[in-house]
Scaffold this motif. Structure first.
Motif, PDB file in Angstrom:
ATOM      1  N   ASP A   7      14.342 -15.292 -29.392  1.00 56.45           N
ATOM      2  CA  ASP A   7      13.052 -15.981 -29.425  1.00 56.45           C
ATOM      3  C   ASP A   7      12.367 -15.708 -30.752  1.00 56.45           C
ATOM      4  N   SER A   8      11.605 -16.699 -31.241  1.00 56.28           N
ATOM      5  CA  SER A   8      10.962 -16.524 -32.542  1.00 56.28           C
ATOM      6  C   SER A   8       9.496 -16.938 -32.567  1.00 56.28           C
ATOM      7  N   SER A   9       8.977 -17.473 -31.468  1.00 62.89           N
ATOM      8  CA  SER A   9       7.582 -17.897 -31.430  1.00 62.89           C
ATOM      9  C   SER A   9       6.650 -16.691 -31.465  1.00 62.89           C
ATOM     10  N   SER A  17       8.552 -22.983 -26.590  1.00 63.65           N
ATOM     11  CA  SER A  17       9.954 -22.711 -26.916  1.00 63.65           C
ATOM     12  C   SER A  17      10.478 -21.514 -26.133  1.00 63.65           C
ATOM     13  N   ARG A  18       9.641 -20.510 -25.913  1.00 63.43           N
ATOM     14  CA  ARG A  18      10.050 -19.361 -25.105  1.00 63.43           C
ATOM     15  C   ARG A  18      10.274 -19.773 -23.647  1.00 63.43           C
ATOM     16  N   ASP A  41      13.770 -10.368 -29.728  1.00 61.98           N
ATOM     17  CA  ASP A  41      12.491 -11.029 -29.968  1.00 61.98           C
ATOM     18  C   ASP A  41      12.131 -10.839 -31.435  1.00 61.98           C
ATOM     19  N   LEU A  42      12.288 -11.894 -32.208  1.00 62.99           N
ATOM     20  CA  LEU A  42      12.089 -11.801 -33.655  1.00 62.99           C
ATOM     21  C   LEU A  42      10.626 -11.706 -34.046  1.00 62.99           C
ATOM     22  N   ALA A  92      13.018 -22.046 -30.749  1.00 63.67           N
ATOM     23  CA  ALA A  92      12.660 -22.366 -32.133  1.00 63.67           C
ATOM     24  C   ALA A  92      11.474 -23.322 -32.193  1.00 63.67           C
ATOM     25  N   PRO A  93      10.261 -22.810 -32.360  1.00 63.54           N
ATOM     26  CA  PRO A  93       9.110 -23.687 -32.552  1.00 63.54           C
ATOM     27  C   PRO A  93       9.044 -24.183 -33.995  1.00 63.54           C
ATOM     28  N   MET A  94       8.494 -25.358 -34.194  1.00 56.91           N
ATOM     29  CA  MET A  94       8.336 -25.861 -35.559  1.00 56.91           C
ATOM     30  C   MET A  94       6.975 -25.432 -36.090  1.00 56.91           C
TER      31      MET A  94
END
Length: 208
Positions: A7-9, A17-18, A41-42, A92-94
């Motif tokens: 996850d990156s949000s 995205s999550r 979790d990034l 991956a959210p934009m």
């Protein structure tokens, strides 16, 4: 089956995205009787961004600080996780038309010449085979093919290109227009969750 969930949000529990990536993982757990999940979790534990010293050390120079040595070890661990996984699920959210910087830092650790791709006289060859990558994309507006803002979409196209470069064709689930209105958000999330729920245990069996 070894599954790596990324996850990156930065939005925590408010992240679309999550929500979708979690639904994908749950569906794959349901569809397969033997799934082992590794979660990264990034946003909570970001990898460092590339630096000149880090790149030099990665190419054989002696690290000049404990920080660089730690960064090298963290990058090697991220690469090993990726290579060991049979399935990779990425939320991956934009952000501002592209990938979150936290996700870019992770990608910089897995796009490694000699490990996931190589150059040859015939061109670039992806070295990652037999791996399934599923990307859960969220976008605030409408950026799909044919939309007026399609030219600003640099998340999905970038990730398709990056994974294609190393030999993987990703599956992408998109929820877009989530900032347009509450109704559109609900519709987009419902559609993405339905797509997640239609996933099969292996990509050659997945629903159309």
């Amino acid at each position: 089956m070894k599954l790596l969930h990324i996850d990156s949000s930065v939005l925590g529990g408010n992240s679309v995205s999550r929500q979708i990536s979690a639904a994908v993982v749950q569906q794959l757990r349901t569809a397969s009787s033997d799934v082992t999940v590794t979660y990264r979790d990034l946003a909570a534990k970001p990898l460092s961004h590339l630096s000149g010293e880090l790149l030099a050390a990665a190419h054989g120079a002696t690290p000049e600080s404990a920080t660089v040595r730690d960064d090298l070890a963290a990058g090697a661990a991220a690469l090993d996780e990726f290579l060991a996984a049979d399935v990779v699920v990425i939320g991956a959210p934009m952000y501002n038309f592209g990938v979150p910087s936290q996700l870019k830092a992770w990608l910089d650790r897995i796009l490694v010449a000699g490990k996931t791709f190589k150059y040859s006289e015939a061109g670039v060859q992806g070295l990652v085979t037999g791996k399934r990558v599923i990307v859960a994309v969220s976008r605030g507006g409408f950026y799909g093919v044919g939309s007026p803002a399609a030219g600003f979409e640099h998340l999905e196209t970038y990730l398709r290109g990056v994974f294609g470069f190393i030999g993987v064709t990703p599956e992408v689930i998109v929820a877009e227009g989530i900032q347009v209105s509450p109704e559109q958000r609900e519709k987009a999330v419902a559609g993405a969750l339905a797509a997640a729920g239609a996933l099969k245990a292996t990509n050659n069996q997945r629903a159309a």
